[in-house]
Design a protein around this motif. Structure first.
Motif, PDB file in Angstrom:
ATOM      1  N   GLY A   1       0.793  -1.234   0.000  1.00 44.16           N
ATOM      2  CA  GLY A   1       0.000   0.000   0.000  1.00 44.16           C
ATOM      3  C   GLY A   1       0.817   1.272   0.000  1.00 44.16           C
ATOM      4  O   GLY A   1       0.292   2.362  -0.286  1.00 44.16           O
ATOM      5  N   ILE A   2       2.110   1.199   0.346  1.00 44.45           N
ATOM      6  CA  ILE A   2       2.960   2.401   0.365  1.00 44.45           C
ATOM      7  C   ILE A   2       3.544   2.629  -1.032  1.00 44.45           C
ATOM      8  O   ILE A   2       4.217   1.732  -1.576  1.00 44.45           O
ATOM      9  N   LYS A   3       3.340   3.816  -1.582  1.00 48.61           N
ATOM     10  CA  LYS A   3       3.856   4.188  -2.909  1.00 48.61           C
ATOM     11  C   LYS A   3       4.624   5.515  -2.789  1.00 48.61           C
ATOM     12  O   LYS A   3       4.124   6.496  -2.221  1.00 48.61           O
ATOM     13  N   THR A   4       5.809   5.526  -3.327  1.00 49.05           N
ATOM     14  CA  THR A   4       6.648   6.729  -3.356  1.00 49.05           C
ATOM     15  C   THR A   4       6.665   7.277  -4.779  1.00 49.05           C
ATOM     16  O   THR A   4       7.085   6.569  -5.712  1.00 49.05           O
ATOM     17  N   ARG A  15       3.673  12.233 -11.871  1.00 48.82           N
ATOM     18  CA  ARG A  15       2.365  12.063 -11.248  1.00 48.82           C
ATOM     19  C   ARG A  15       1.876  10.651 -11.588  1.00 48.82           C
ATOM     20  O   ARG A  15       1.971  10.216 -12.745  1.00 48.82           O
ATOM     21  N   TYR A  16       1.300   9.969 -10.523  1.00 50.16           N
ATOM     22  CA  TYR A  16       0.782   8.622 -10.720  1.00 50.16           C
ATOM     23  C   TYR A  16      -0.741   8.669 -10.613  1.00 50.16           C
ATOM     24  O   TYR A  16      -1.301   9.343  -9.750  1.00 50.16           O
ATOM     25  N   ARG A  67      -7.942   8.879  -8.424  1.00 51.84           N
ATOM     26  CA  ARG A  67      -7.207  10.076  -8.021  1.00 51.84           C
ATOM     27  C   ARG A  67      -5.803  10.039  -8.619  1.00 51.84           C
ATOM     28  O   ARG A  67      -5.398   9.043  -9.232  1.00 51.84           O
ATOM     29  N   THR A  68      -5.048  11.140  -8.350  1.00 49.75           N
ATOM     30  CA  THR A  68      -3.665  11.264  -8.830  1.00 49.75           C
ATOM     31  C   THR A  68      -2.755  11.469  -7.629  1.00 49.75           C
ATOM     32  O   THR A  68      -3.040  12.289  -6.737  1.00 49.75           O
ATOM     33  N   LEU A  69      -1.692  10.726  -7.573  1.00 51.12           N
ATOM     34  CA  LEU A  69      -0.750  10.811  -6.477  1.00 51.12           C
ATOM     35  C   LEU A  69       0.311  11.870  -6.793  1.00 51.12           C
ATOM     36  O   LEU A  69       0.900  11.900  -7.880  1.00 51.12           O
ATOM     37  N   ASP A  70       0.576  12.742  -5.829  1.00 53.46           N
ATOM     38  CA  ASP A  70       1.600  13.778  -5.963  1.00 53.46           C
ATOM     39  C   ASP A  70       2.945  13.230  -5.518  1.00 53.46           C
ATOM     40  O   ASP A  70       3.025  12.165  -4.879  1.00 53.46           O
ATOM     41  N   ILE A  88      -1.678   1.329  -9.199  1.00 52.16           N
ATOM     42  CA  ILE A  88      -1.148   2.464  -9.960  1.00 52.16           C
ATOM     43  C   ILE A  88      -1.495   2.247 -11.425  1.00 52.16           C
ATOM     44  O   ILE A  88      -1.151   1.212 -12.017  1.00 52.16           O
ATOM     45  N   GLY A  89      -2.132   3.294 -12.015  1.00 51.68           N
ATOM     46  CA  GLY A  89      -2.529   3.162 -13.412  1.00 51.68           C
ATOM     47  C   GLY A  89      -1.440   3.632 -14.380  1.00 51.68           C
ATOM     48  O   GLY A  89      -0.837   2.854 -15.106  1.00 51.68           O
ATOM     49  N   ALA A  90      -1.176   4.937 -14.436  1.00 48.61           N
ATOM     50  CA  ALA A  90      -0.195   5.511 -15.381  1.00 48.61           C
ATOM     51  C   ALA A  90       0.796   6.373 -14.617  1.00 48.61           C
ATOM     52  O   ALA A  90       0.439   7.093 -13.679  1.00 48.61           O
ATOM     53  N   ARG A  91       2.017   6.247 -14.994  1.00 45.20           N
ATOM     54  CA  ARG A  91       3.083   7.086 -14.431  1.00 45.20           C
ATOM     55  C   ARG A  91       3.411   8.184 -15.456  1.00 45.20           C
ATOM     56  O   ARG A  91       4.069   7.917 -16.451  1.00 45.20           O
TER      57      ARG A  91
END
Length: 349
Positions: free
Chosen positions: A23-26, A32-33, A43-46, A59-62
């Motif tokens: 569950g932890i993503k860096t 943007r992920y 959503r989008t991860l910062d 995670i969909g797209a990097r």
């Protein structure tokens, strides 16, 4: 020995650890992920440390949100005047909306590249060759406006589109070289003609000013000569008037001075003549010495002899009689002796 309970606890701990790691993503800086839950964007991860729900979200797209460069390959373009040229370009773009860039278009780079190529053909094909070669800034501006408007719905911002090189055919380059040479020769001839015209104008103006100055100089010289002649005439008139008054008063010395002066001036002019000459002078020319004596007498009358007031004395020498031409004796007048003119002709007896 571990019991069943211990084994279950260990298994639960290991599962929790695995879940945490899952569950932890860096997210690195500049990226943007996108997060998908059961295949749907949520959503989008910062950039930084983020947590997602394992086994439910993934995670969909990097997406790289930094400004990127895209090289547009060389392609053939037909200009408005049917000239074939080869052109290549380079495009700079940036992802502003990672979700739209990931889910609105497939193969983003290929799409931007093909869109730029088609617009290059459209923009450059609407221009003449001369305009195409001399207005690259106009081409870049039009390409940027068209491509940026087209990629707007994809969440992309095209920052720059630059034409790198435009290569006309070899024969066309040679023709352009001859045309440029002809243009330069024409400009050189025009400049040479203008220079010759300006030089002629300046020479004409200089000749005009020289003529004006010469005319003014001649006018001034003529004016001064006329003034000199006028003053000379006034002096002659005054001298003649003085001589006339002297004759009226019976002043023989003034008459002798006037006649001797004219006689001397005439002899001087004769002597100044450059040609060879033989001057036959009458016997009366010897009386010039007597006239000079008369001049000396006038000077003594005017300035005195240094002993007292000036006295009037006769300075006219008497001509001695020669043996060949005896002069008859004359009886003087009882009142006064008439003056003798040394330049009067003799009466030979």
């Amino acid at each position: 020995m571990l019991g069943g309970f211990d084994i279950v606890v260990i298994a639960i701990v290991l599962l929790v650890i695995l879940v945490l790691f899952a569950g932890i993503k860096t997210v690195p800086q500049g990226y943007r992920y996108t997060v998908e839950r059961f295949g749907r964007y949520t959503r989008t991860l910062d950039p930084g440390l983020n947590l997602i729900t394992p086994f439910i979200e993934r995670i969909g797209a990097r997406m790289n949100v930094m400004e990127q460069v895209l090289d547009v390959p060389t392609q053939e373009v037909i200009t408005k005047d049917n000239a074939s040229v080869s052109a290549d370009a380079v495009a700079f773009y940036q992802v502003l909306n990672p979700a739209q860039a990931a889910y609105q278009i497939a193969d983003l780079k290929n799409a931007i590249q093909n869109l730029t190529m088609t617009n290059i053909r459209s923009v450059m094909g609407s221009m003449d060759l001369d305009e195409l070669l001399s207005n690259r800034e106009v081409i870049n501006e039009r390409l940027l406006r068209v491509v940026d408007e087209a990629v707007g719905p994809w969440g992309i911002k095209v920052t720059r589109v630059e034409i790198k090189d435009i290569q006309p055919p070899a024969d066309l380059v040679q023709s352009m070289g001859r045309q440029m040479k002809a243009e330069r020769e024409k400009r050189a001839q025009v400049l040479e003609a203008e220079g010759a015209r300006n030089a002629q104008i300046l020479r004409a103006e200089g000749a005009k000013q020289a003529a004006v100055l010469q005319a003014e100089g001649e006018r001034e010289a003529a004016f001064r000569q006329a003034e000199a002649r006028e003053r000379l005439a006034e002096a002659e008139a005054k001298a003649t008037q003085s001589v006339s008054q002297a004759i009226a008063l019976g002043d023989v010395q003034a008459i002798n001075y006037f006649v001797a002066q004219k006689y001397t001036e005439a002899l001087t002019e004769i002597g100044k003549a450059p040609n060879s000459k033989i001057v036959l002078m009458p016997m009366e020319a010897s009386s010039l010495i007597g006239s000079l004596g008369g001049i000396g007498a006038i000077a003594r009358e005017v300035f005195g002899d240094g002993d007292g007031p000036a006295r009037i004395r006769s300075s006219v020498p008497q001509q001695p009689a020669t043996p060949s031409s005896p002069r008859p004796a004359t009886t003087p007048s009882p009142r006064t002796t008439p003056p003798v003119n040394p330049f009067a002709p003799r009466n030979e007896t």
